[in-house]
Enzyme design. Sequence first.
Site, PDB file in Angstrom:
ATOM      1  N   ALA A  25      46.360  -4.235  84.938  1.00 18.31           N
ATOM      2  CA  ALA A  25      47.397  -3.697  85.832  1.00 18.31           C
ATOM      3  C   ALA A  25      48.215  -2.679  85.037  1.00 18.31           C
ATOM      4  CB  ALA A  25      48.272  -4.810  86.412  1.00 18.31           C
ATOM      5  N   LEU A  26      47.493  -1.755  84.446  1.00 21.77           N
ATOM      6  CA  LEU A  26      48.070  -0.878  83.425  1.00 21.77           C
ATOM      7  C   LEU A  26      49.068   0.113  84.021  1.00 21.77           C
ATOM      8  CD1 LEU A  26      44.885  -0.118  81.277  1.00 21.77           C
ATOM      9  CD2 LEU A  26      46.572  -1.961  81.011  1.00 21.77           C
ATOM     10  N   HIS A  30      51.757   0.607  78.939  1.00 23.86           N
ATOM     11  CA  HIS A  30      50.479   0.384  78.252  1.00 23.86           C
ATOM     12  C   HIS A  30      49.940   1.714  77.702  1.00 23.86           C
ATOM     13  CE1 HIS A  30      50.418  -3.048  81.290  1.00 23.86           C
ATOM     14  NE2 HIS A  30      50.311  -3.681  80.149  1.00 23.86           N
ATOM     15  N   GLN A  54      47.646 -18.741  78.472  1.00 17.72           N
ATOM     16  CA  GLN A  54      49.065 -18.444  78.268  1.00 17.72           C
ATOM     17  C   GLN A  54      49.889 -18.618  79.540  1.00 17.72           C
ATOM     18  OE1 GLN A  54      48.003 -14.388  76.915  1.00 17.72           O
ATOM     19  NE2 GLN A  54      49.851 -13.730  78.003  1.00 17.72           N
ATOM     20  N   GLN A 144      57.425  -3.505  72.309  1.00 14.39           N
ATOM     21  CA  GLN A 144      58.738  -4.108  72.085  1.00 14.39           C
ATOM     22  C   GLN A 144      59.203  -4.877  73.330  1.00 14.39           C
ATOM     23  OE1 GLN A 144      60.489  -3.977  69.169  1.00 14.39           O
ATOM     24  NE2 GLN A 144      61.852  -5.399  70.250  1.00 14.39           N
ATOM     25  N   ASP A 146      57.807  -7.181  74.927  1.00 15.37           N
ATOM     26  CA  ASP A 146      57.644  -8.622  74.707  1.00 15.37           C
ATOM     27  C   ASP A 146      58.027  -8.908  73.263  1.00 15.37           C
ATOM     28  OD1 ASP A 146      56.219  -9.553  77.320  1.00 15.37           O
ATOM     29  OD2 ASP A 146      55.262  -7.688  76.746  1.00 15.37           O
ATOM     30  N   SER A 181      56.755  -3.053  83.985  1.00 15.20           N
ATOM     31  CA  SER A 181      56.053  -4.332  83.857  1.00 15.20           C
ATOM     32  C   SER A 181      55.049  -4.444  84.994  1.00 15.20           C
ATOM     33  CB  SER A 181      57.063  -5.486  83.964  1.00 15.20           C
ATOM     34  OG  SER A 181      56.382  -6.700  84.219  1.00 15.20           O
TER      35      SER A 181
HETATM   36  P1  AMP Z   1      50.722  -7.209  79.167  1.00 15.33           P
HETATM   37  O1  AMP Z   1      49.595  -6.499  79.837  1.00 15.33           O
HETATM   38  O2  AMP Z   1      51.937  -7.349  80.023  1.00 15.33           O
HETATM   39  O3  AMP Z   1      50.303  -8.481  78.487  1.00 15.33           O
HETATM   40  O4  AMP Z   1      51.180  -6.247  78.002  1.00 15.33           O
HETATM   41  C1  AMP Z   1      50.273  -5.758  77.052  1.00 15.33           C
HETATM   42  C2  AMP Z   1      51.040  -5.027  75.982  1.00 15.33           C
HETATM   43  O5  AMP Z   1      51.759  -3.949  76.596  1.00 15.33           O
HETATM   44  C3  AMP Z   1      52.084  -5.905  75.274  1.00 15.33           C
HETATM   45  O6  AMP Z   1      52.092  -5.561  73.898  1.00 15.33           O
HETATM   46  C4  AMP Z   1      53.363  -5.506  75.957  1.00 15.33           C
HETATM   47  O7  AMP Z   1      54.525  -5.713  75.173  1.00 15.33           O
HETATM   48  C5  AMP Z   1      53.124  -4.028  76.200  1.00 15.33           C
HETATM   49  N1  AMP Z   1      53.995  -3.531  77.272  1.00 15.33           N
HETATM   50  C6  AMP Z   1      54.135  -4.032  78.514  1.00 15.33           C
HETATM   51  N2  AMP Z   1      55.078  -3.353  79.196  1.00 15.33           N
HETATM   52  C7  AMP Z   1      55.554  -2.398  78.346  1.00 15.33           C
HETATM   53  C8  AMP Z   1      56.548  -1.381  78.454  1.00 15.33           C
HETATM   54  N3  AMP Z   1      57.275  -1.203  79.561  1.00 15.33           N
HETATM   55  N4  AMP Z   1      56.756  -0.581  77.383  1.00 15.33           N
HETATM   56  C9  AMP Z   1      56.046  -0.760  76.235  1.00 15.33           C
HETATM   57  N5  AMP Z   1      55.094  -1.698  76.082  1.00 15.33           N
HETATM   58  C10 AMP Z   1      54.842  -2.507  77.117  1.00 15.33           C
END
Ligand code: AMP
Length: 284
Positions: A25-26, A30, A54, A144, A146, A181
Amino acid sequence: MASEAKENQAAGHRPLRGLVMTMGALHAGHAALMQECRKRCDFLVLSIYVNPLQFGPGEDFASYPRTLEADLELAAANGVDLVFAPSDEEMYPQWPTTPLVSLNPGPVARMYEGAARPTHFAGVLQVVNKVFNLVRPDVTCFGQKDAQQLALVSTMVRDLDMGIEVVAVPIERDHDGLALSSRNTYLSATERRQALNLYQALRAGVKVGQEGGSPAEVLTAVRMVLTNADLNPDYVTLVDPLTFNRIDDNRPDLARPATLALACRVGKTRLLDNVCFTLGGNNL
Ligand code: AMP
């Protein structure tokens, strides 16, 4: 800043492999990770996997957005050389009896996100460790966004001598400040407006901290904005960005990096946000 990995390569070492791990869901957050990692490596791997380990019971594992076609396009546009999007059977062939061997993520994993989601970080470190072993990256970028996950992954890499450069990438925000997000898609228009208070609350706290306020005063400022917006956070905390240990002493003379972090439910959606800043040191 010169990357450690690039310096190694300049010294005549083999091509460098980069890894960005996601649940798909990029979005532009990402993409920022992919772009940062691309600069630091010769071959960029993107993993897309909604890791069941998780998620806790009653969480959004089944409904988590899955948009593989669009994700592959975004990956190609951001210089990804290989996408690793395994099935559950590929990742956990013995499911559901796996994992028999797992990592203990330590005391920090029981706080904040871990208090609300007790098995979350063990599941995160399990999959991160597995994908590290499969891809064998030299460098990896984590967001950052997370912040607690970033601290725990960095700690794991250090404590287990994994020899991987972990790069922190700043939070990518929407034009109005909402941290991007994959879960923002759950928000109604009204909830999205209410969610803007999260970043505003953090900024109010940072202002107090930069003007010499104590950690307690910083947290009070954040909570006030949230309360005025009818929001009740799971937690608001001021921590050391590297260890995630709480900062609760008042040392206005000492300039130190701090992460002001919160989690808050907006409607049914649980959102995270944080800001990194310099606390104390007589900023005025
Ligand atoms: P996720 O797909 O939500 O598990 O996130 C994958 C990676 O993308 C993790 O390292 C997150 O911290 C990073 N990430 C998610 N949202 C953001 C954002 N708004 N800005 C920077 N990095 C992000």
